[in-house]
Design a protein around this motif. Sequence first.
Motif, PDB file in Angstrom:
ATOM      1  N   GLY A 179      41.792  35.541  47.195  1.00 17.37           N
ATOM      2  CA  GLY A 179      42.112  35.761  45.799  1.00 17.37           C
ATOM      3  C   GLY A 179      40.944  35.625  44.849  1.00 17.37           C
ATOM      4  O   GLY A 179      41.090  35.761  43.638  1.00 17.37           O
ATOM      5  N   VAL A 180      39.739  35.370  45.381  1.00 24.59           N
ATOM      6  CA  VAL A 180      38.532  35.203  44.569  1.00 24.59           C
ATOM      7  C   VAL A 180      37.614  36.400  44.807  1.00 24.59           C
ATOM      8  O   VAL A 180      37.304  36.745  45.947  1.00 24.59           O
ATOM      9  CB  VAL A 180      37.785  33.904  44.939  1.00 24.59           C
ATOM     10  N   ALA A 181      37.160  37.039  43.721  1.00 23.85           N
ATOM     11  CA  ALA A 181      36.257  38.182  43.855  1.00 23.85           C
ATOM     12  C   ALA A 181      34.888  37.712  44.305  1.00 23.85           C
ATOM     13  O   ALA A 181      34.303  36.793  43.714  1.00 23.85           O
ATOM     14  CB  ALA A 181      36.148  38.917  42.522  1.00 23.85           C
ATOM     15  N   VAL A 182      34.367  38.347  45.367  1.00 26.37           N
ATOM     16  CA  VAL A 182      33.078  37.963  45.961  1.00 26.37           C
ATOM     17  C   VAL A 182      32.279  39.222  46.262  1.00 26.37           C
ATOM     18  O   VAL A 182      32.817  40.209  46.770  1.00 26.37           O
ATOM     19  CB  VAL A 182      33.295  37.156  47.266  1.00 26.37           C
ATOM     20  N   PHE A 183      30.982  39.177  45.963  1.00 28.54           N
ATOM     21  CA  PHE A 183      30.083  40.297  46.276  1.00 28.54           C
ATOM     22  C   PHE A 183      28.734  39.745  46.696  1.00 28.54           C
ATOM     23  O   PHE A 183      28.231  38.783  46.118  1.00 28.54           O
ATOM     24  CB  PHE A 183      29.897  41.198  45.051  1.00 28.54           C
ATOM     25  N   SER A 184      28.157  40.360  47.721  1.00 25.74           N
ATOM     26  CA  SER A 184      26.764  40.071  48.074  1.00 25.74           C
ATOM     27  C   SER A 184      26.160  41.305  48.704  1.00 25.74           C
ATOM     28  O   SER A 184      26.853  42.098  49.339  1.00 25.74           O
ATOM     29  CB  SER A 184      26.649  38.870  49.022  1.00 25.74           C
ATOM     30  N   VAL A 187      22.604  49.308  54.002  1.00 29.13           N
ATOM     31  CA  VAL A 187      22.376  48.083  53.240  1.00 29.13           C
ATOM     32  C   VAL A 187      23.674  47.290  53.309  1.00 29.13           C
ATOM     33  O   VAL A 187      24.725  47.758  52.849  1.00 29.13           O
ATOM     34  CB  VAL A 187      22.017  48.385  51.767  1.00 29.13           C
ATOM     35  N   VAL A 188      23.624  46.123  53.928  1.00 31.11           N
ATOM     36  CA  VAL A 188      24.845  45.345  54.135  1.00 31.11           C
ATOM     37  C   VAL A 188      25.329  44.795  52.808  1.00 31.11           C
ATOM     38  O   VAL A 188      24.590  44.130  52.073  1.00 31.11           O
ATOM     39  CB  VAL A 188      24.597  44.197  55.135  1.00 31.11           C
ATOM     40  N   ALA A 189      26.566  45.075  52.492  1.00 37.07           N
ATOM     41  CA  ALA A 189      27.160  44.594  51.252  1.00 37.07           C
ATOM     42  C   ALA A 189      28.582  44.141  51.504  1.00 37.07           C
ATOM     43  O   ALA A 189      29.304  44.739  52.298  1.00 37.07           O
ATOM     44  CB  ALA A 189      27.139  45.690  50.181  1.00 37.07           C
ATOM     45  N   THR A 190      28.974  43.071  50.825  1.00 38.31           N
ATOM     46  CA  THR A 190      30.347  42.580  50.868  1.00 38.31           C
ATOM     47  C   THR A 190      30.886  42.635  49.454  1.00 38.31           C
ATOM     48  O   THR A 190      30.295  42.062  48.533  1.00 38.31           O
ATOM     49  CB  THR A 190      30.394  41.127  51.383  1.00 38.31           C
ATOM     50  N   ASN A 191      31.981  43.326  49.249  1.00 45.93           N
ATOM     51  CA  ASN A 191      32.593  43.434  47.919  1.00 45.93           C
ATOM     52  C   ASN A 191      34.097  43.355  48.100  1.00 45.93           C
ATOM     53  O   ASN A 191      34.761  44.360  48.308  1.00 45.93           O
ATOM     54  CB  ASN A 191      32.187  44.742  47.241  1.00 45.93           C
ATOM     55  N   LEU A 192      34.629  42.139  48.055  1.00 45.60           N
ATOM     56  CA  LEU A 192      36.017  41.914  48.408  1.00 45.60           C
ATOM     57  C   LEU A 192      36.626  40.822  47.543  1.00 45.60           C
ATOM     58  O   LEU A 192      35.912  40.082  46.855  1.00 45.60           O
ATOM     59  CB  LEU A 192      36.125  41.467  49.881  1.00 45.60           C
ATOM     60  N   LYS A 193      37.948  40.738  47.614  1.00 41.85           N
ATOM     61  CA  LYS A 193      38.622  39.555  47.106  1.00 41.85           C
ATOM     62  C   LYS A 193      38.872  38.647  48.292  1.00 41.85           C
ATOM     63  O   LYS A 193      39.590  39.008  49.230  1.00 41.85           O
ATOM     64  CB  LYS A 193      39.938  39.925  46.416  1.00 41.85           C
ATOM     65  N   VAL A 194      38.257  37.484  48.280  1.00 43.72           N
ATOM     66  CA  VAL A 194      38.378  36.536  49.379  1.00 43.72           C
ATOM     67  C   VAL A 194      39.260  35.387  48.921  1.00 43.72           C
ATOM     68  O   VAL A 194      38.903  34.672  47.971  1.00 43.72           O
ATOM     69  CB  VAL A 194      36.990  36.010  49.813  1.00 43.72           C
TER      70      VAL A 194
END
Length: 405
Positions: free
Chosen positions: A322-327, A313-320
Amino acid sequence: MSEPLVIVGNGMAAARLVDELAKTSLGRYAIAVIGDEPRLAYNRVLLSSVLAGETASHDIELKPASWWRDRGVTLKYGCVATEIDIGRRELKIANEQCVTFSKLVLATGSTPLRLNVPGADLAGVHTFRDSRDVDLLLTLAARKTRVVVVGGGLLGLEAAYGLAKAGAPVTLIHLMDRLMERQLDLPAAELLKTLVERKGINVLLNANTARLQGERFVEGVELSDGRSIGADAVIFAAGIRPNVALAKDAGLPVNRGVVVDDRLQTGAADIFALGECAEHRGVCYGLVEPAYEQARVLARHLSGGEAVYRGSVVATNLKVSGVAVFSAGDFIAAEGTETIVLNDTKRGAYKKLVIANGCLAGAVLVGDTADALWYLELIRTRAPIAAIRGDMMFGRSLAIRSEAA
């Protein structure tokens, strides 16, 4: 006597595979890791933090030298693998040495894309992919060099943020109508753009690079609509390509990536691939978590256990930047699904949950990602959410209390 297991590539996928093997098969294999970067394996996700001066380069190393040594692993870094002789079961490296293997694992990762536009070969045009690139970009930032970053995906945003934090004037240009279009829907991307611009980065969307200007050194970027942006350096961060050259030259099946089956085996017996260079069921994953899942499966298989990889299940959970991003999952919302949205632009927070057949099917979070792993678990397990539907937008703690009441 231990079997010789050779891993080509000294990145995050290779390090996780060794870690998993050490838990189950310590002593079964004599492991050698061949890497072309002249340093220990490190967390590539944190390169922008090094560039931004938030983290020291040595602090992003995944394991110290003693960890590898204690597990009997032979490390050969700063070595380029040049040829696989499948029949003789030998790997040749650039200094004309040969390493014999019983089993071979390709973890060769990806290479950065360079746009095929006039001027792309000018001096001052660079990429952002590994620690060597960071050293070069730090020099640019120290000179307050005007930098144009081409690419509004994860790599481009990370390069732009690191350079801006280090003191360089930065313009980021992106071909698409929103940032991180593969991971974010339009409202989430609009919020991310606002938050990135607050950090001093100039963002231009729908910006198609026509050519780079200059005679010997790059002087600017010309867009297809005629606009021109002055630049003393240009960073291509518009994507990656699986590094398949070694496998292709050896005659292994290759499409976009090195083709592997559900055991991560290539078209040759006892030769495997994982991570960004591997293509499984037509998919190349350019993310860390699928590589780690593949490492767990491959380690179990190499240890003699039954294990299959069915995809991630493709997931992105990072600070991009300096901004926290998840999908994760179906965050766009396919026909027939329902959505719950919370959009607080002033606070810099956006949440979108997608529901299908009584289960959480996808999620997008920007700003507040505290419950990201809980949402991911719900998506992966397809657990019924009827009892928590009214509260799940506001986080795990409230939803669990409501379910228990």
